[in-house]
Design a protein around this motif. Sequence first.
Motif, PDB file in Angstrom:
ATOM      1  N   ARG A   1      -4.527  -2.497  -9.381  1.00  0.00           N
ATOM      2  CA  ARG A   1      -5.545  -1.509  -9.748  1.00  0.00           C
ATOM      3  C   ARG A   1      -5.550  -0.326  -8.781  1.00  0.00           C
ATOM      4  O   ARG A   1      -5.701   0.834  -9.190  1.00  0.00           O
ATOM      5  CB  ARG A   1      -6.918  -2.175  -9.797  1.00  0.00           C
ATOM      6  CG  ARG A   1      -7.163  -2.950 -11.086  1.00  0.00           C
ATOM      7  CD  ARG A   1      -8.490  -3.664 -11.071  1.00  0.00           C
ATOM      8  NE  ARG A   1      -8.823  -4.166 -12.402  1.00  0.00           N
ATOM      9  CZ  ARG A   1      -9.680  -5.157 -12.634  1.00  0.00           C
ATOM     10  NH1 ARG A   1     -10.305  -5.761 -11.620  1.00  0.00           N
ATOM     11  NH2 ARG A   1      -9.918  -5.548 -13.875  1.00  0.00           N
ATOM     12  N   PHE A   2      -5.386  -0.613  -7.496  1.00  0.00           N
ATOM     13  CA  PHE A   2      -5.352   0.469  -6.514  1.00  0.00           C
ATOM     14  C   PHE A   2      -4.134   1.359  -6.748  1.00  0.00           C
ATOM     15  O   PHE A   2      -4.228   2.590  -6.684  1.00  0.00           O
ATOM     16  CB  PHE A   2      -5.321  -0.117  -5.102  1.00  0.00           C
ATOM     17  CG  PHE A   2      -5.278   0.930  -4.023  1.00  0.00           C
ATOM     18  CD1 PHE A   2      -6.356   1.777  -3.809  1.00  0.00           C
ATOM     19  CD2 PHE A   2      -4.150   1.077  -3.221  1.00  0.00           C
ATOM     20  CE1 PHE A   2      -6.316   2.753  -2.810  1.00  0.00           C
ATOM     21  CE2 PHE A   2      -4.093   2.041  -2.233  1.00  0.00           C
ATOM     22  CZ  PHE A   2      -5.188   2.885  -2.026  1.00  0.00           C
TER      23      PHE A   2
ATOM     24  N   PRO B   1       0.816  -1.228   0.000  1.00  0.00           N
ATOM     25  CA  PRO B   1       0.000   0.000   0.000  1.00  0.00           C
ATOM     26  C   PRO B   1       0.843   1.269   0.000  1.00  0.00           C
ATOM     27  O   PRO B   1       0.434   2.291  -0.549  1.00  0.00           O
ATOM     28  CB  PRO B   1      -0.812  -0.136   1.299  1.00  0.00           C
ATOM     29  CG  PRO B   1      -0.891  -1.606   1.547  1.00  0.00           C
ATOM     30  CD  PRO B   1       0.412  -2.168   1.065  1.00  0.00           C
ATOM     31  N   SER B   2       2.027   1.207   0.601  1.00  0.00           N
ATOM     32  CA  SER B   2       2.904   2.385   0.639  1.00  0.00           C
ATOM     33  C   SER B   2       3.362   2.794  -0.760  1.00  0.00           C
ATOM     34  O   SER B   2       3.680   3.964  -0.997  1.00  0.00           O
ATOM     35  CB  SER B   2       4.119   2.124   1.534  1.00  0.00           C
ATOM     36  OG  SER B   2       4.829   0.976   1.111  1.00  0.00           O
ATOM     37  N   LEU B   3       3.394   1.858  -1.686  1.00  0.00           N
ATOM     38  CA  LEU B   3       3.770   2.178  -3.061  1.00  0.00           C
ATOM     39  C   LEU B   3       2.702   3.053  -3.710  1.00  0.00           C
ATOM     40  O   LEU B   3       3.017   4.027  -4.413  1.00  0.00           O
ATOM     41  CB  LEU B   3       3.979   0.892  -3.860  1.00  0.00           C
ATOM     42  CG  LEU B   3       4.700   0.990  -5.203  1.00  0.00           C
ATOM     43  CD1 LEU B   3       6.044   1.672  -5.046  1.00  0.00           C
ATOM     44  CD2 LEU B   3       4.891  -0.402  -5.801  1.00  0.00           C
ATOM     45  N   ALA B   4       1.440   2.732  -3.471  1.00  0.00           N
ATOM     46  CA  ALA B   4       0.353   3.554  -4.000  1.00  0.00           C
ATOM     47  C   ALA B   4       0.384   4.955  -3.381  1.00  0.00           C
ATOM     48  O   ALA B   4       0.144   5.962  -4.060  1.00  0.00           O
ATOM     49  CB  ALA B   4      -0.989   2.885  -3.732  1.00  0.00           C
TER      50      ALA B   4
ATOM     51  N   ALA C   1      -1.936   6.511  -8.561  1.00  0.00           N
ATOM     52  CA  ALA C   1      -0.832   7.100  -9.321  1.00  0.00           C
ATOM     53  C   ALA C   1      -1.301   8.007 -10.441  1.00  0.00           C
ATOM     54  O   ALA C   1      -0.510   8.815 -10.953  1.00  0.00           O
ATOM     55  CB  ALA C   1       0.043   5.990  -9.902  1.00  0.00           C
ATOM     56  N   GLN C   2      -2.587   7.895 -10.836  1.00  0.00           N
ATOM     57  CA  GLN C   2      -3.065   8.652 -11.986  1.00  0.00           C
ATOM     58  C   GLN C   2      -4.076   9.731 -11.606  1.00  0.00           C
ATOM     59  O   GLN C   2      -4.803  10.237 -12.457  1.00  0.00           O
ATOM     60  CB  GLN C   2      -3.642   7.688 -13.017  1.00  0.00           C
ATOM     61  CG  GLN C   2      -2.537   6.811 -13.611  1.00  0.00           C
ATOM     62  CD  GLN C   2      -3.051   5.775 -14.581  1.00  0.00           C
ATOM     63  OE1 GLN C   2      -2.772   5.830 -15.762  1.00  0.00           O
ATOM     64  NE2 GLN C   2      -3.795   4.803 -14.072  1.00  0.00           N
TER      65      GLN C   2
ATOM     66  N   TRP D   1       3.423  11.833  -5.757  1.00  0.00           N
ATOM     67  CA  TRP D   1       4.006  12.337  -7.002  1.00  0.00           C
ATOM     68  C   TRP D   1       2.932  12.886  -7.946  1.00  0.00           C
ATOM     69  O   TRP D   1       3.135  13.910  -8.588  1.00  0.00           O
ATOM     70  CB  TRP D   1       4.798  11.232  -7.690  1.00  0.00           C
ATOM     71  CG  TRP D   1       6.196  11.090  -7.170  1.00  0.00           C
ATOM     72  CD1 TRP D   1       7.000  12.082  -6.683  1.00  0.00           C
ATOM     73  CD2 TRP D   1       6.958   9.888  -7.090  1.00  0.00           C
ATOM     74  NE1 TRP D   1       8.222  11.569  -6.305  1.00  0.00           N
ATOM     75  CE2 TRP D   1       8.228  10.229  -6.543  1.00  0.00           C
ATOM     76  CE3 TRP D   1       6.717   8.557  -7.424  1.00  0.00           C
ATOM     77  CZ2 TRP D   1       9.235   9.288  -6.328  1.00  0.00           C
ATOM     78  CZ3 TRP D   1       7.715   7.622  -7.208  1.00  0.00           C
ATOM     79  CH2 TRP D   1       8.963   7.988  -6.663  1.00  0.00           C
ATOM     80  N   ALA D   2       1.786  12.191  -8.022  1.00  0.00           N
ATOM     81  CA  ALA D   2       0.709  12.670  -8.887  1.00  0.00           C
ATOM     82  C   ALA D   2       0.204  14.024  -8.410  1.00  0.00           C
ATOM     83  O   ALA D   2      -0.080  14.921  -9.218  1.00  0.00           O
ATOM     84  CB  ALA D   2      -0.428  11.650  -8.920  1.00  0.00           C
TER      85      ALA D   2
END
Length: 410
Positions: free
Chosen positions: A85-86, A38-41, A91-92, A47-48
Amino acid sequence: MNPLDQPLTLPCGAVIKNRIFKSAMSEGLGEKGGAPKPSLAKLYRIWAEGEIGLCVTGNVMVDQRALGEPGNVVIEDERNLASLRFWAEQAQLNNTHCWVQLNHPGKQAPKGLNRENVAPSAIPFRKDMQAFFETPRELKEEEIWEIIDRFGKAAEIVKKAGFSGVQIHGAHGYLVSQFLSPKHNQREDAWGGSPEKRRKFVVEVYRSMRKAVGHDFPVGIKLNSADFQRGGFTEEESLETIRVLAGMGIDLIEISGGTYEAPAMVGSKASQSTLEREAYFMDFAVKVRKSVDVPLVLTGGFKTYQGMAGAIESGDVDMVGLARLLAIEPDAAKKLLQGKNPSQIIQKVKTGFGPIDRMSVMETVWYREQLERIGEGKGPKPNLSAFWVFLKYMFRFVFKRKGVWKERAS
């Protein structure tokens, strides 16, 4: 008008909102089974929110048996589709593109991380690195085709997960780069022996991925301008590879350079005049622009707004690639879009231990620690001790290796 704050339309029709490109960094934020944490999301959401136009993820491997670093995300099938997907959704945000960089390490993986390492040919690393990297086994032809299929399958899942594009990692000494290099690829079959045959692997990887995602989904590549090693991949071979891929319809080419053995991507091979101009590989980008009309990203060396804006205004590149800066200043893009310089300045990471520093491994490990901090909500720490980070990394790696040995024994 700010040249960094202009949209870019790719050959496939996709539109990127500005010219700031977050280049791939290995985050090490994958679970044991290859799922993204989850920390990656959370990291990519930050950044987004920081106004980056296009974020490229770090090394996502196509084979659980072939990791490049501890903590790699792996995409082999749909078992982790929900968490992917999460990640894509977060990220977008803010109309940011997020592409997944797909990779296979080949022989460039630390000893003990994988059951074995494979490569185009069984060529060892240089002597001072052989304590850290084992001599690989040469791939059989059926194994080569299996890896190519894995790239295609992974690209299909990336699209299904909702990411907006995919990038082939063809640089920095990993498997695609190894196939391209006459130093590392000394085969005498259909996959080596001439520049055309050494290009066959990357051409087939691109075909496999394009077939999987279709012609309206962005596919890009990160490619070395050169390996900067005697007997390695040259600028002439790189330029011809770019011509071939551009003719096949690739959407975006990111120019970088170097390998773990000759890490030009972190400035270790840059001349003083290059450092003053900021972009490490600008001379090569100019040659590419004269040869093909494919959109280009230049990564490596950028420090100031003036340097980045000038690169875009010249017309020689279409996007500026940033990586390490965004690990210690995640919202640097906001300042750049306002015509201001970033607050942080990139410095060489050194532990004081010569063999480690010469490999520039800490340029991966230290910045990975910063990414982990951001993903955990702590924020970056630019004055973090490199030696302390190295000790932490070694402790984690030994623990990981013990786990591998235990699994083998059982």
